[in-house]
Design an enzyme around this catalytic site. Structure first.
Site, PDB file in Angstrom:
ATOM      1  N   LYS A 175       0.847  -1.204   0.000  1.00 53.96           N
ATOM      2  CA  LYS A 175       0.000   0.000   0.000  1.00 53.96           C
ATOM      3  C   LYS A 175       0.879   1.250   0.000  1.00 53.96           C
ATOM      4  O   LYS A 175       1.885   1.313   0.700  1.00 53.96           O
ATOM      5  CB  LYS A 175      -0.909   0.016   1.226  1.00 53.96           C
ATOM      6  CG  LYS A 175      -2.198  -0.750   1.061  1.00 53.96           C
ATOM      7  CD  LYS A 175      -3.148  -0.474   2.213  1.00 53.96           C
ATOM      8  CE  LYS A 175      -4.534  -1.026   1.925  1.00 53.96           C
ATOM      9  NZ  LYS A 175      -5.491  -0.689   2.993  1.00 53.96           N
TER      10      LYS A 175
ATOM     11  N   ARG B 257     -25.401  -3.876   6.304  1.00 53.09           N
ATOM     12  CA  ARG B 257     -24.941  -5.228   6.044  1.00 53.09           C
ATOM     13  C   ARG B 257     -25.325  -6.183   7.172  1.00 53.09           C
ATOM     14  O   ARG B 257     -25.168  -7.393   7.046  1.00 53.09           O
ATOM     15  CB  ARG B 257     -23.420  -5.222   5.863  1.00 53.09           C
ATOM     16  CG  ARG B 257     -22.946  -4.321   4.742  1.00 53.09           C
ATOM     17  CD  ARG B 257     -21.456  -4.016   4.847  1.00 53.09           C
ATOM     18  NE  ARG B 257     -20.641  -5.179   4.562  1.00 53.09           N
ATOM     19  CZ  ARG B 257     -20.223  -5.519   3.343  1.00 53.09           C
ATOM     20  NH1 ARG B 257     -20.555  -4.786   2.301  1.00 53.09           N
ATOM     21  NH2 ARG B 257     -19.470  -6.580   3.169  1.00 53.09           N
TER      22      ARG B 257
ATOM     23  N   GLU C  66     -19.173  -7.008   9.466  1.00 44.74           N
ATOM     24  CA  GLU C  66     -20.172  -6.324  10.286  1.00 44.74           C
ATOM     25  C   GLU C  66     -21.197  -7.272  10.896  1.00 44.74           C
ATOM     26  O   GLU C  66     -21.626  -7.084  12.043  1.00 44.74           O
ATOM     27  CB  GLU C  66     -20.892  -5.255   9.454  1.00 44.74           C
ATOM     28  CG  GLU C  66     -20.045  -4.043   9.113  1.00 44.74           C
ATOM     29  CD  GLU C  66     -19.159  -4.249   7.898  1.00 44.74           C
ATOM     30  OE1 GLU C  66     -18.369  -3.349   7.574  1.00 44.74           O
ATOM     31  OE2 GLU C  66     -19.249  -5.342   7.264  1.00 44.74           O
TER      32      GLU C  66
END
Length: 664
Positions: free
Chosen positions: A282, A411, A383
């Site tokens: 990243k 979700r 979640e």
């Protein structure tokens, strides 16, 4: 400086470049992305990590015939530029500009809209199954990060894909794991060998012959399969995908364009599902982002030379600062307020547990995690698990607080209802980014939580207007006081007169907290709000959800200048509601306006309107909310203030709509 980039009008132009030119193109892409994100804000680290991957994909495959599905989608910047959107890229995430996520309406090269995580494999498998039904033989590629792979939907899709056996290509972008050199090198060698067409042909013939051996052919074939799996278990980095029916390829250096091109070219010859495991970094190519990818995940504008430390300062995270006027950048955000409150309260109450789904910094739990490591859980992008895990903690007498963005609680609706509310478990949901959310587009708007959960039995929903109210609501949620109050909205249904225990939802915006006023210090009364001011003239009452205090207060000032007195009523409780008290208010005024930062259908305003009709209240009722549709894609970008204005919830729009009622 972007000599090569200027030549790329479509992926076809990319195929004309030499390998050396592709490497130079990667450098130009990095400079372009860093420059635009530094000006507009956006997702930086994740995009810098997939530059070479994007080049290799478009070099080998033929978009838009071959379809690429980017999981989450916040890493699609290079893809957008390579598919003809360089000239539009400077408008990234701005009103009427291009989105920071893939949009089918924006380009034929964006094969599927994404914005939430863990959806790519399911979507890609659906696209591929459709191709088969239509007798097309185009390729479909899902690009999913190791973080998104923690989402349960990804595993469901992997299982189904292995069962179907369609030639789905899944690229696992691993930017965290470290692979040992020996095992990694041998795994790459075996992977490359297994991809060769001659090996695949030999294996199919061998398997077929083994099964045809009389009497013990089936047993012999099963023995061979077990032997192959045993060998792979020793030498492969991860055998999970193989067990599901995938070929496993990797790990591959995700920044080596030639290696990626070779692998993708070989994979095209396979006719079965395959996982290509690549390692990336990243923030690749921009030192600040490489060193601190978490801080450079979602950023506001910053100085390219000095990084975030040389840009706006203050207590807000980068993604929150972009929505604030310059004279307010040092004020606390609601996220900061929640962070301070939950940390302070946890010092005194050892039952408090904090839970997040891979958003420790974004939800403000970083300080809590540092102080109470044994009472903090980051469950990853999961979640649904976060909610049911919290329910289990609550069932054992603890007081879990689940900090999650409003758009992501969608979700886990089933878990909130089935595992928390149905069992009357006191789980607290701290819903950040409730309401309009700037720049990230329609997928990230937090407009549905009120309508989703207001109808849920045993649920309490509150909306603070300030840091002081945030603290009061958290304390209220953590005490037994709520159990002794009467749920007046349920009286006629014959329910118990004592307040039932159950989950509590506290919703607050991605915005700064206003200055504290006396009304914000008033004690909480279950089901009732608090008046900010009462003029005594009874012209108009502006009843608002906490996040819209600023807009309602400004509208009241403008209305007064026009000769109309408007009282301000901070609703505080969206469920339960003291209906006797609310209908009493609706009988005091000529006009009562319910202003909420949520979708109209199923929202608080519609409930209040029905209440007024049922009890024949004298006031005219006006509801101001987000209309019953998804925000148009070209109108979902920009700042929160711009979104409020577009949706007629800014102070001027509120004023105009009320004036229109008096002019009738």
């Amino acid at each position: 400086m972007n000599v090569l980039l200027q030549k790329i009008k479509s992926p076809l132009d990319l195929k004309k470049l030499t390998l050396g030119e592709c490497s130079k193109l990667a450098q130009e892409l990095r400079r372009q992305i860093v420059s635009v994100v530094a000006t507009n804000g956006g997702h930086l680290a994740s995009n810098l990590g997939v530059i070479e991957l994007s080049i290799a994909l478009h070099r080998v495959f033929n978009s838009p015939q071959d379809k690429i599905v980017w999981d989450v989608g916040h890493q699609c910047y290079a893809h957008k530029i390579l598919t003809g959107r360089l000239d539009l890229f400077s408008s990234l995430r701005r009103q009427n500009g291009i989105a920071g996520f893939p949009k089918r309406s924006e380009s034929e090269h964006d094969s599927f809209n994404t914005g939430h995580s863990s959806t790519s494999i399911s979507a890609a498998l659906g696209l591929l199954a459709a191709q088969k039904i239509k007798n097309n033989k185009d390729f479909v590629i899902a690009v999913i990060g190791d973080g998104a792979l923690t989402g349960g939907l990804a595993y469901e899709a992997l299982s189904h894909a292995g069962h179907l056996g369609l030639p789905l290509i899944v690229i696992l972008n691993d930017n965290k794991m470290s692979i040992s050199r020996n095992v990694g090198g041998l795994s790459k060698y075996l992977s490359r060998l297994s991809m060769k067409e001659k090996y695949q042909t030999f294996r199919r013939h061998f398997d077929s012959m083994a099964k045809k051996i009389p009497v013990f052919g089936g047993a012999f074939f099963n023995l061979v399969v077990r032997l192959k799996r045993a060998v792979k278990a020793v030498f492969y980095f991860d055998n999970f995908f193989v067990d599901l029916g995938f070929e496993y390829v990797g790990p591959i250096n995700g920044h080596n364009i030639q290696a990626l091109i070779n692998v993708f070219t070989d994979v095209k010859k396979l006719n079965r599902p395959v996982v290509i495991h690549i390692n990336t970094r990243k923030g690749k190519g921009y030192g600040y982002a490489e060193d601190d990818p978490d801080s450079y995940h979602g950023v506001a504008s910053f100085s390219v030379d000095s990084g975030l430390n040389g840009s706006l300062s203050g207590s807000l995270s980068g993604s929150e600062r972009q929505d604030l006027p310059k004279n307010q950048i040092n004020k606390k955000s609601f996220t900061d307020a929640f962070s301070a409150c939950i940390t302070d309260i946890a010092e005194k109450d050892k039952r408090i547990i904090a839970i997040t789904a891979a958003m420790q910094t974004g939800t403000g739990l970083k300080t809590f995690a540092g102080k109470f490591r044994d009472r903090f859980f980051d469950v990853g992008i999961a979640e649904e698990h976060a909610v049911t895990f919290a329910a289990g903690l609550a069932a054992e007498g603890l007081r879990p607080v689940v900090a999650v963005y409003s758009t992501f609680i969608q979700r886990a609706v089933d878990q909130v209802i089935h595992d928390c509310a149905l069992q009357k478990l006191p789980v607290i949901f701290a819903l950040d980014r409730a309401g309009f959310v700037g720049a990230d587009g329609e997928t990230h708007q937090g407009l549905f939580d009120i309508s989703l959960f207001r109808s849920t039995p045993n649920m309490t929903i509150m909306a603070p207007a300030s840091e002081n109210e945030m603290r009061k609501m958290l304390n209220f949620s953590l005490t037994e006081t709520q159990r002794r109050n009467i749920p007046l909205e349920c009286r006629e249904h014959g329910e118990e007169t004592k307040r039932k225990s159950g989950p509590v939802l506290i919703r607050y915006p991605k915005a700064h907290c206003p200055q504290e006023i006396e009304a914000f210090s008033a004690p909480l009364e279950t089901g009732r709000g608090v008046f900010i001011n009462k003029s005594g003239k009874k012209d108009v009452c502006l009843a608002f959800t906490g996040s819209l205090f600023k807009e309602a207060a400004e509208a009241a000032v403008i209305l007064k200048e026009k000769g109309i007195e408007a009282d301000l009523y901070n609703l505080r409780f969206l469920k339960p509601v003291d209906e006797d008290y609310l209908t009493g208010i609706m009988n005091e005024y000529k006009l009562i306006c319910f202003i909420e930062e949520g979708i109209r259908e199923g929202g608080f305003g519609e409930y209040a309107s029905a209440l007024a009709l049922r009890y024949k209240c004298s006031a005219q009722v006006l509801v101001m909310a987000a209309e019953n549709c998804f925000i148009e894609e070209d109108k979902a970008l920009g700042t929160r203030e711009e979104l409020l204005s577009i949706n007629r919830l800014d102070s001027l729009s509120i004023t105009d709509r009320i004036m229109a009622c008096f002019m009738v």
